[in-house]
Write an enzyme that holds these catalytic residues in place. Structure first.
Site, PDB file in Angstrom:
ATOM      1  N   SER A 135       0.816  -1.215   0.000  1.00  0.00           N
ATOM      2  CA  SER A 135       0.000   0.000   0.000  1.00  0.00           C
ATOM      3  C   SER A 135       0.852   1.268   0.000  1.00  0.00           C
ATOM      4  O   SER A 135       0.320   2.358  -0.217  1.00  0.00           O
ATOM      5  CB  SER A 135      -0.933   0.004   1.215  1.00  0.00           C
TER       6      SER A 135
ATOM      7  N   LYS B 253      -6.241   4.853   7.915  1.00  0.00           N
ATOM      8  CA  LYS B 253      -5.077   5.614   7.448  1.00  0.00           C
ATOM      9  C   LYS B 253      -5.383   7.106   7.380  1.00  0.00           C
ATOM     10  O   LYS B 253      -4.577   7.939   7.817  1.00  0.00           O
ATOM     11  CB  LYS B 253      -4.642   5.084   6.085  1.00  0.00           C
TER      12      LYS B 253
END
Length: 808
Positions: free
Chosen positions: A659, A702
């Site tokens: 990611s 996040k």
């Protein structure tokens, strides 16, 4: 340049509108009697339950907490209620081979009745048989037999005595036995008188004594026959009396169970054994050994241990049951599955009999359904093998583990196996199912029906209404307060957040129950009789608060400057990446500084984490993709002549996942182009070799992790996060994040390509090749390509120089 891809507040969360619900509280809703969002699992369950072929047992796949067992058990109970109750099973003594007890199959509910009848029979026999042997008639007949034997003995001795006296020999009884002596004038001679007789008289008397002795021996030889004849007559009398005492009692039972041939046969064997061992009923005292062994009963009901052989061990009884059994075994050990034989300690020795045979879960579920936890079965020694053996042979054979593996050579019971007809349902995780499919060749033979449960379902209007009914049903089952519409809406929103998808809802039943319980607690704590939306939010926040100690420590370290994260200014070759940490059931986002450095080299992109073995394989794959992207875009006709290093700064643990690959590429492009990156922005997303930004997991955590850092330092309106466009549907952000976006203090950008992302991060156009194949001057791509061309020329020059020196 204008920034594109900025998301509106409405795109950051799909709220659940309360006006779609017509109820005031969940008390107004009916219970949900259907399974929502598990169509595939329901179809498989119905198929697995309905098909009656060998091997079509079920395996329920899915993570814990989905309610797999609860859902399937409901189907099983409905089906079982329409099926007949199975037969009763008893173990009885095998009079020919006591080590091999016999199994009797009886009609449903008949087992307990037969057991009680046999118990009463033994009690009646213990009273009737002694009474029959104490009657005047029996005593008289016994006396006649004994007198006959006695008279025969007396007559034989009397005849011998008379004949001996005629021959001058006296036959007399003495304490030491029978004495023979010569007579004179009717009196026995003394030894001195006998010695004084003439020699001829001596010889005659000795001849007569020898004759009498021979006759006496003949009489003595006949006495055992006379006694045996007496014993035979006495035994025949005893058999006649005991048969009379037993016969009418057993006859009554035979008539009662005339339709059951196995019971009638067993009763005949009991009658024969009672008659053959009638003396056991005539021995009132019990042995001390039996009393110590605990084989006796309380005073007033005491029976000799011998009488245990006539009992009935009701292994499984279904008296009062309606329908087939549905059994869940929480402790599926080998013995708890197939049954066991217990032992009694007797003065240091162990003994057992058929009365100590105990049923296992397979016995209790025989004729019905058995539910087992797959992991528990596999972790119990030999339980899995025992289950497979029973399913393969279609019978339950009770053996100890020692007998099964041949480690025990002592004689023990070997009960007759019982036919098995059961549908087994294993409950386990997907990984366990696939491992069994791969490594156990027998598994697919015995568990042919996979019931795969979904963790999520579509968030359609109809499903939202059904979900509200599910909330109402669970609240009533858990005896919780009703919830109002706002509370149900907050529950649905949290359900979507749990699956990280605004278009889906979680089917995790246990998580939903826990949330309802905790919201109910906070509602009662606030003095409300109806759980409100604020109570649901408080339950969510309280759960986070209990688990976020480490997150607070990390946020504190960032705020105090221990962990270096910039949220303002610009830096070349430096970007804020985002990762997710999972601790138990809690996950949170953490920003990380990613830096890139470039220099002349051989086209290598060095992942420092990989070099020091702190990189997982997926992360390493993501870094290697960067080389493919750079070569394909900028070095088609020339060698890629750089050496680049990438690193997660202040990272001391394993880095895994791809990611951050887009963030690493942004840092690399910045280092090559010299264009600084805005540190007020953070990035997440993976990238492929074509430069397309791909979806990642944990997008909400996040974004919120970087938002918390920025809020602690003060929101400026320049801060934000770049996320893949394919992750927009996964956004279910906190309300405080959405409020900040609405006020223009924070931003969330969606990007589809690296070019879009680098433009947002640097404020410089990425640039596209024109017809001549050139990037526009001053764009990021043009600057990167120019730098790579310079590096390639420098490398070529260095190679030429080295070659010239070697030739000189």
């Amino acid at each position: 340049m204008p920034i594109t891809g900025r998301l509106e507040p409405e795109q950051l969360c799909r709220p659940c509108a309360t006006n779609q619900f017509t109820f005031e509280t969940t008390d107004d809703l009916k219970d949900l009697d259907e399974v929502v969002g598990q169509d595939r699992a329901v179809e498989a369950t119905r198929f697995g339950i309905g098909i009656r072929q060998p091997g079509y047992n079920l395996f329920l796949l899915g993570p814990q907490g989905l309610g797999k067992q609860t859902i399937v058990r409901r189907f099983l109970e409905r089906k079982a209620a329409t099926e007949p109750a199975p037969s009763d099973w008893c173990y009885v003594n095998n009079f020919d081979e006591p080590q091999e007890p016999r199994a009797l199959r009886l009609l449903t509910g008949l087992g307990a009745q037969f057991r009680d009848d046999m118990t009463r029979l033994v009690e009646e026999l213990r009273a009737t048989i002694p009474a029959a042997f104490e009657t005047e008639e029996y005593r008289a007949r016994r006396q006649v037999i004994e007198q006959e034997v006695k008279e025969k003995q007396q007559q034989a001795f009397e005849g011998l005595r008379v004949e001996a006296e005629k021959r001058g020999i006296a036959v007399a009884h003495a304490p030491t036995g029978i004495v023979l002596a010569p007579l004179r004038k009717g009196e026995m001679m003394s030894p001195e008188e006998f010695q004084q007789l003439p020699e001829e008289e001596h010889k005659r008397i000795e001849s007569e004594l020898e004759w009498v002795k021979e006759q006496l021996r003949s009489v003595m030889r006949q006495m055992p026959e006379w006694e045996k004849g007496g014993r035979d007559k006495l035994k025949a009398l005893n058999d006649e009396v005991s048969l009379f005492a037993v016969g009418h009692l057993i006859k009554a039972l035979r008539e009662k169970y005339a339709q059951h041939a196995e019971i009638v046969g067993f009763l005949e064997e009991v009658q024969e054994d009672v008659v053959a061992n009638v003396d056991e009923f005539l021995s009132p005292p019990e042995s001390p050994l039996a009393m110590l062994a605990g084989l006796t009963q309380p005073e007033g009901k005491r029976g000799a241990p011998f009488l245990r052989r006539y009992r009935v061990n009701l292994l499984i009884g279904h008296e009062g049951n309606h329908g087939a059994p549905v059994i869940y075994e929480d402790d599926p050990s080998f013995a708890n599955l197939v049954g066991k034989v217990e032992y009694i300690a007797q003065l240091g020795a162990l003994s057992t009999d058929f009365n100590l045979i105990r049923a296992g879960a397979l016995h209790r579920a025989n004729g019905g359904y058995l539910i087992l936890d797959a992991r528990k079965v596999l972790t119990q020694p030999y339980a899995w093998e025992g289950l497979k053996r029973a399913l393969h042979s279609s019978e339950i054979q009770i053996k100890s583990i020692g007998q099964m593996i041949g480690a025990v050579s002592t004689i023990s019971l070997e009960p007759q196996p019982i036919p098995l007809n059961v549908k087994v349902v294993l409950v386990g995780e997907r990984l366990l199912y696939y491992l069994l499919c791969q490594y156990d060749p027998d598994f697919k033979e015995f568990f042919k029906v996979a019931v795969d449960f979904e963790e999520r379902m579509e968030r359609s209007p109809d499903h939202q209404q059904l979900y509200a009914r599910l909330v109402a049903t669970l609240a009533r089952e858990e005896k919780l307060q009703p919830l109002d519409r706002a509370a149900v809406a907050r529950v649905l929103e949290h359900s979507a957040r749990r699956v990280e998808d605004s278009e889906r809802l979680s089917t995790h039943r246990m998580d939903l129950i826990d949330l309802l319980r905790e919201a109910d607690y906070w509602a009662k704590d606030a003095g409300r009789q109806v759980t409100a939306g604020a109570d649901v939010l408080r339950a969510i926040d309280a759960g986070i608060r209990r688990a976020d100690r480490l997150r607070e420590r990390i946020q504190e370290a960032i705020h105090r400057g221990t962990i270096l994260i910039d949220t303002s200014g610009e830096q070349v070759g430096q970007v804020n990446g985002l990762s997710v940490l999972e601790l138990g059931t809690f996950a949170f986002g953490q920003p990380s500084r990613i830096t890139a450095r470039v220099r002349l080299g051989k086209g290598e992109v060095v992942d420092i984490e990989r070099e020091v073995e702190l990189s997982g394989p997926i992360h390493s794959k993501g870094v290697l993709i960067l080389s493919g992207f750079l070569g394909a875009r900028y070095a088609i006709n020339r060698p890629l002549s750089l050496s680049a290093s990438l690193v997660f700064e202040q990272s001391y643990g394993l880095v895994e996942g791809d990611s951050a690959s887009s963030a690493e590429l942004y840092a690399l492009l910045s280092a090559l182009s010299g264009a600084p990156i805005r540190q007020s922005l953070a990035v997440t997303g993976s990238v492929n070799q074509r430069g397309q930004v791909q979806a990642i997991g944990g997008v909400n955590e996040k974004i919120e992790g970087f938002f918390d850092v920025c809020r602690a330092r003060g929101l400026t309106g320049d801060q934000g996060v770049l996320v893949p466009a394919s992750n927009v549907k996964n956004l279910m952000l906190r309300r405080d994040v959405i409020d900040a976006v609405r006020e223009g203090k924070f931003h969330v950008y969606s990007v589809e390509t690296i070019d879009q992302g680098i433009e947002i991060l640097t404020g410089v156009p990425a640039g596209e090749r024109d017809a001549a194949g050139n990037f526009p001057p001053g764009t990021i791509n043009q600057r990167v390509e120019t730098r790579l061309v310079e590096l390639a020329e420098k490398r070529l020059e260095a190679l030429r120089k080295a070659q010239a020196e070697s030739e000189g």
